[in-house]
Design an enzyme around this catalytic site. Structure first.
Site, PDB file in Angstrom:
ATOM      1  N   HIS A  19       0.843  -1.207   0.000  1.00 41.23           N
ATOM      2  CA  HIS A  19       0.000   0.000   0.000  1.00 41.23           C
ATOM      3  C   HIS A  19       0.875   1.253   0.000  1.00 41.23           C
ATOM      4  O   HIS A  19       0.604   2.218  -0.726  1.00 41.23           O
ATOM      5  CB  HIS A  19      -0.898   0.027   1.242  1.00 41.23           C
ATOM      6  CG  HIS A  19      -1.933  -1.054   1.286  1.00 41.23           C
ATOM      7  ND1 HIS A  19      -2.081  -1.911   2.345  1.00 41.23           N
ATOM      8  CD2 HIS A  19      -2.885  -1.409   0.387  1.00 41.23           C
ATOM      9  CE1 HIS A  19      -3.086  -2.748   2.108  1.00 41.23           C
ATOM     10  NE2 HIS A  19      -3.580  -2.462   0.919  1.00 41.23           N
ATOM     11  N   LYS A  43     -15.686  -6.970   4.216  1.00 47.65           N
ATOM     12  CA  LYS A  43     -14.813  -7.936   4.902  1.00 47.65           C
ATOM     13  C   LYS A  43     -14.833  -7.717   6.414  1.00 47.65           C
ATOM     14  O   LYS A  43     -14.868  -6.569   6.873  1.00 47.65           O
ATOM     15  CB  LYS A  43     -13.373  -7.756   4.414  1.00 47.65           C
ATOM     16  CG  LYS A  43     -13.201  -7.955   2.925  1.00 47.65           C
ATOM     17  CD  LYS A  43     -11.787  -7.580   2.520  1.00 47.65           C
ATOM     18  CE  LYS A  43     -11.620  -7.591   1.016  1.00 47.65           C
ATOM     19  NZ  LYS A  43     -10.368  -6.979   0.590  1.00 47.65           N
ATOM     20  N   ARG A  94      -1.948  -6.469  -8.307  1.00 49.97           N
ATOM     21  CA  ARG A  94      -0.885  -7.470  -8.150  1.00 49.97           C
ATOM     22  C   ARG A  94      -0.964  -8.428  -9.336  1.00 49.97           C
ATOM     23  O   ARG A  94      -1.051  -7.984 -10.454  1.00 49.97           O
ATOM     24  CB  ARG A  94      -1.043  -8.180  -6.803  1.00 49.97           C
ATOM     25  CG  ARG A  94      -0.654  -7.297  -5.629  1.00 49.97           C
ATOM     26  CD  ARG A  94      -1.133  -7.853  -4.322  1.00 49.97           C
ATOM     27  NE  ARG A  94      -2.584  -7.944  -4.334  1.00 49.97           N
ATOM     28  CZ  ARG A  94      -3.342  -8.249  -3.289  1.00 49.97           C
ATOM     29  NH1 ARG A  94      -2.776  -8.522  -2.142  1.00 49.97           N
ATOM     30  NH2 ARG A  94      -4.643  -8.288  -3.376  1.00 49.97           N
ATOM     31  N   SER A 132      -3.051  -8.029   2.901  1.00 54.28           N
ATOM     32  CA  SER A 132      -3.340  -7.818   4.320  1.00 54.28           C
ATOM     33  C   SER A 132      -3.690  -9.148   4.981  1.00 54.28           C
ATOM     34  O   SER A 132      -3.354  -9.385   6.143  1.00 54.28           O
ATOM     35  CB  SER A 132      -4.501  -6.830   4.475  1.00 54.28           C
ATOM     36  OG  SER A 132      -4.113  -5.565   3.973  1.00 54.28           O
TER      37      SER A 132
HETATM   38  O1  PNS Z   1      -8.825  -2.944   0.083  1.00 53.41           O
HETATM   39  P1  PNS Z   1     -10.098  -3.435  -0.521  1.00 53.41           P
HETATM   40  O2  PNS Z   1     -10.908  -4.237   0.498  1.00 53.41           O
HETATM   41  O3  PNS Z   1      -9.893  -4.196  -1.792  1.00 53.41           O
HETATM   42  O4  PNS Z   1     -10.967  -2.114  -0.882  1.00 53.41           O
HETATM   43  C1  PNS Z   1     -12.243  -2.214  -1.480  1.00 53.41           C
HETATM   44  C2  PNS Z   1     -12.961  -0.858  -1.433  1.00 53.41           C
HETATM   45  C3  PNS Z   1     -13.067  -0.364   0.000  1.00 53.41           C
HETATM   46  C4  PNS Z   1     -12.183   0.141  -2.253  1.00 53.41           C
HETATM   47  C5  PNS Z   1     -14.380  -1.044  -2.041  1.00 53.41           C
HETATM   48  O5  PNS Z   1     -15.039  -2.075  -1.354  1.00 53.41           O
HETATM   49  C6  PNS Z   1     -15.223   0.218  -1.993  1.00 53.41           C
HETATM   50  O6  PNS Z   1     -15.032   1.101  -2.781  1.00 53.41           O
HETATM   51  N1  PNS Z   1     -16.167   0.284  -1.039  1.00 53.41           N
HETATM   52  C7  PNS Z   1     -17.072   1.432  -0.893  1.00 53.41           C
HETATM   53  C8  PNS Z   1     -18.455   1.106  -1.501  1.00 53.41           C
HETATM   54  C9  PNS Z   1     -18.417   1.284  -3.001  1.00 53.41           C
HETATM   55  O7  PNS Z   1     -18.345   2.385  -3.500  1.00 53.41           O
HETATM   56  N2  PNS Z   1     -18.438   0.129  -3.752  1.00 53.41           N
HETATM   57  C10 PNS Z   1     -18.295   0.112  -5.204  1.00 53.41           C
HETATM   58  C11 PNS Z   1     -19.557   0.433  -5.966  1.00 53.41           C
HETATM   59  S1  PNS Z   1     -20.959  -0.540  -5.541  1.00 53.41           S
END
Ligand code: PNS
Length: 170
Positions: A19, A43, A94, A132
């Protein structure tokens, strides 16, 4: 000239060197990078959003605070990005495993906010294997975390998982 801001969103449970590498390279492209911890990740998290924000602030303390900001958000990412005046959502990729999820998310975000571009950067090869999830497992087993996470995160992981100093490999 207008300043270009990107939101770099994620769960960051916990933040890893991967990150931080993304942020380091993100500031080469954008004037301001907002590292944004999502409150509503689907999650189950080990750390609270507040703890994740603190770990990121500690780990990114060396940056100019005008260039790198740590924040959190609840709700839709694109709504948050709009409120921040961001032109882009910055994510790391990745190996091929990330692609399908990132592609879907980028398509939905594009539909919701066509003016905000999803920008992907290939992970630095040094951190290709990191996630993570694997970091939490390693911490649980007392593995030396220095090659996986910055020192403030290693300390928190040890506190959280109640493990003493790193295991000595034989
Ligand atoms: O580190 P991650 O868990 O891969 O991050 C995922 C994240 C937090 C970027 C994604 O789940 C997110 O954007 N969540 C907010 C809700 C949202 O806008 N979802 C996408 C459109 S439905």
């Amino acid at each position: 000239m207008s300043s270009r801001c990107a939101v770099c969103p994620g769960s960051f449970d916990p933040p890893t060197w991967g990150h931080l590498s993304l942020v380091e390279r993100g500031v080469l492209l954008f004037d301001r990078v907002i590292v944004a911890v999502a409150y509503n990740s689907s999650k189950a998290a080990l750390f609270s959003p507040e703890e994740r924000v603190e770990m990121l602030r500690e780990s990114l303390a060396g940056y100019d605070p005008d260039r790198v900001v740590v924040d959190s958000f609840d709700g839709l990412l694109v709504d948050y990005a709009r409120r921040q005046g961001a032109v882009a959502i910055l994510r790391g990729l990745r190996a091929t495993g990330d692609f399908e999820y990132e592609f879907q998310m980028a398509m939905v975000n594009q539909q919701l906010a066509p003016g905000i571009q999803s920008v992907f950067m290939m992970t630095d090869a040094r951190w290709l294997h990191l996630s993570s999830t694997i970091v939490k497992e390693a911490a649980f087993y007392g593995v030396d975390l220095s090659a996986m996470v910055p020192p403030p995160v290693a300390v928190r992981l040890r506190e959280k998982l109640g493990r003493p100093s790193p295991a000595v490999s034989v």
